[in-house]
Write a protein that holds these residues in place. Structure first.
Motif, PDB file in Angstrom:
ATOM      1  N   SER B 261      -5.713   8.561   2.838  1.00  0.00           N
ATOM      2  CA  SER B 261      -5.015   7.840   3.915  1.00  0.00           C
ATOM      3  C   SER B 261      -5.565   6.426   4.103  1.00  0.00           C
ATOM      4  CB  SER B 261      -5.150   8.621   5.227  1.00  0.00           C
ATOM      5  OG  SER B 261      -6.518   8.797   5.535  1.00  0.00           O
ATOM      6  N   LEU B 262      -6.789   6.193   3.653  1.00  0.00           N
ATOM      7  CA  LEU B 262      -7.391   4.868   3.849  1.00  0.00           C
ATOM      8  C   LEU B 262      -7.245   3.955   2.637  1.00  0.00           C
ATOM      9  CD1 LEU B 262     -10.691   5.765   5.743  1.00  0.00           C
ATOM     10  CD2 LEU B 262      -8.481   5.160   6.684  1.00  0.00           C
ATOM     11  N   LEU B 263      -6.620   4.480   1.586  1.00  0.00           N
ATOM     12  CA  LEU B 263      -6.547   3.691   0.350  1.00  0.00           C
ATOM     13  C   LEU B 263      -5.520   2.556   0.416  1.00  0.00           C
ATOM     14  CD1 LEU B 263      -6.909   6.333  -2.504  1.00  0.00           C
ATOM     15  CD2 LEU B 263      -8.584   4.665  -1.744  1.00  0.00           C
ATOM     16  N   GLU B 264      -4.591   2.634   1.350  1.00  0.00           N
ATOM     17  CA  GLU B 264      -3.507   1.645   1.408  1.00  0.00           C
ATOM     18  C   GLU B 264      -4.034   0.200   1.394  1.00  0.00           C
ATOM     19  OE1 GLU B 264      -0.917   2.116   4.762  1.00  0.00           O
ATOM     20  OE2 GLU B 264       0.301   0.385   4.158  1.00  0.00           O
ATOM     21  N   TYR B 265      -5.047  -0.085   2.220  1.00  0.00           N
ATOM     22  CA  TYR B 265      -5.602  -1.437   2.260  1.00  0.00           C
ATOM     23  C   TYR B 265      -7.021  -1.524   1.712  1.00  0.00           C
ATOM     24  CZ  TYR B 265      -1.652  -2.949   5.059  1.00  0.00           C
ATOM     25  OH  TYR B 265      -0.390  -3.257   5.489  1.00  0.00           O
ATOM     26  N   MET B 266      -7.628  -0.363   1.463  1.00  0.00           N
ATOM     27  CA  MET B 266      -9.041  -0.373   1.046  1.00  0.00           C
ATOM     28  C   MET B 266      -9.217  -0.133  -0.456  1.00  0.00           C
ATOM     29  SD  MET B 266     -10.891  -1.067   3.674  1.00  0.00           S
ATOM     30  CE  MET B 266     -12.559  -0.502   3.423  1.00  0.00           C
ATOM     31  N   ASP B 267      -8.104   0.099  -1.150  1.00  0.00           N
ATOM     32  CA  ASP B 267      -8.211   0.352  -2.592  1.00  0.00           C
ATOM     33  C   ASP B 267      -8.238  -0.973  -3.342  1.00  0.00           C
ATOM     34  OD1 ASP B 267      -8.421   1.832  -4.854  1.00  0.00           O
ATOM     35  OD2 ASP B 267      -6.270   2.198  -5.076  1.00  0.00           O
TER      36      ASP B 267
END
Lengths: 57, 318
Positions: B261-267
């Motif tokens: 769920s946190l990969l959208e902007y943190m990947d």
């Protein structure tokens, strides 16, 4: 005799300058101390956590 | 008058000057030798591994025995679904990191310069540097203890205030802000030393004369301090831009863990490579991405340095 003449305009400027200098100085102190305290947070957390651990553990 | 030499004579003259230079400054070259050896062993020798970016590497055949695949490893990255978002996230995190990473330490240095009380100055300066020495793992544990759903301090406080506990690990954009705050907290104190050193290098006579001319502290900062450290700021900016395509994958992963769920902007590019390596390791593809990163960073440094040389020559690195 030479003396420093301070007319009303200069005096006002001088007072304003002193006030802004004072504000800037204390703002700097506040920022530095605030940031230093924030940097200490993890160490304070460790102390709090250690103090919360029951002694008989 | 310029004396013209024939080619063999010119070569001999150059050789002689090289030998003469070595004889004169051999102590200095001896001192530089460990540094040169370090860079050769750890930075230049591994460059041979770049060859893997153009091969379908397998451990059985090794680097030289693996079959050539041309640019297919690069094509894989460009065609992957994650490519646009990964590039966007890397640039977003890095550019925000660069801006904040310059403004906050600079402001801290200016503020520290105003603190004349010796003890306050020394203690706060030392304390500010502490977070830099805390490992990323320890920082991630602290962050987890703050944001954990069950045991986190944040939810404990919410509970005390009569609010429902919140799952902090769901909004990716929120974590961009947390990441930047944590990074700034960790590095700002340490980075401010560089600016503070530059500020102390400015002649105090300039401040005295400005004071006589009636300049207040803000004006002194604007017209003396900032122009005085301009070259330092610009050099650090150019160096930071050189790392714009890289992020600290380890730190990001330690913060967000395996939470899709946190990969959208943190990947970012690095976390993408890290995930690839953890899944089905394809050394060729990851090397290709690493090579692309390095080339992009090199181009960025060259472009920014070229612009700096045109606009502000004192700030250019080369």
């Amino acid at each position: 005799m030479n003396s420093i003449k301070i007319n009303n305009a200069n005096l006002e400027k001088h007072v304003k300058r002193s006030f802004s200098d004072c504000v800037w100085k204390w703002t700097s102190y506040a920022i530095v101390i605030f940031f230093a305290l924030i940097c200490l947070v993890p160490f304070l957390l460790v102390i709090i956590i250690l103090s919360l651990i029951p002694q008989n553990l | 008058m310029k004396v013209a030499f024939s080619k063999p004579m010119e070569r001999k003259r150059k050789q002689n000057s090289f030998v003469k230079e070595m004889k004169t400054n051999w102590v200095l070259y001896l001192m530089a030798l460990p540094g040169i050896a370090f860079f050769f062993v750890f930075n230049y020798l591994p460059m041979g591994g770049i060859i893997m970016a153009f091969k379908e590497f397998n451990f059985r055949d090794g680097i030289f025995g693996s079959p050539w695949v041309g640019f297919s490893n690069f094509r894989f990255f460009f065609r992957s679904a994650a490519f646009p978002s990964v590039i966007y996230n890397t640039l977003l995190l890095s550019s925000l990191g660069i801006i904040i990473g310059i403004i906050v330490p600079l402001y801290l240095a200016l503020a520290l310069n105003e603190v004349h009380h010796k003890m306050v100055r020394r203690v706060s300066q030392s304390v500010m540097i502490f977070p830099n020495f805390i490992s990323a793992v320890a920082v991630s544990v602290i962050v987890y203890n703050i944001f954990s759903y069950k045991f986190g301090v944040a939810n404990q406080i919410r509970g005390r205030l009569g609010l429902d506990p919140r799952d902090w690990y769901t909004n990716s954009l929120e974590w961009v802000v947390y990441y930047l705050i944590i990074r700034t907290w960790k590095g700002a104190g340490y980075s401010s030393i560089v600016y503070l050193a530059a500020i102390t290098g400015i002649s105090p006579e300039l401040y005295e004369s400005a004071e006589i001319d009636g300049a207040n502290r803000i004006q002194q900062i604007r017209y003396i301090t900032l122009p005085g450290i301009k070259s330092t700021i610009v050099i650090l900016f150019v160096l930071a831009v050189g790392r714009i395509f890289t992020t600290d994958a380890g730190f990001i992963w330690l913060l967000i863990g395996d939470r899709p769920s946190l990969l959208e902007y943190m990947d970012t590019i690095d976390t993408y490579v890290f995930r690839m390596v953890r899944g089905t390791p394809n050394v060729g593809r990851t090397t290709a991405i690493g090579l692309l990163q390095s080339i992009s960073c090199l181009i960025m440094v060259l472009v920014v340095n070229w612009i700096t040389r045109k606009v502000y020559p004192e700030g250019a690195i080369f």
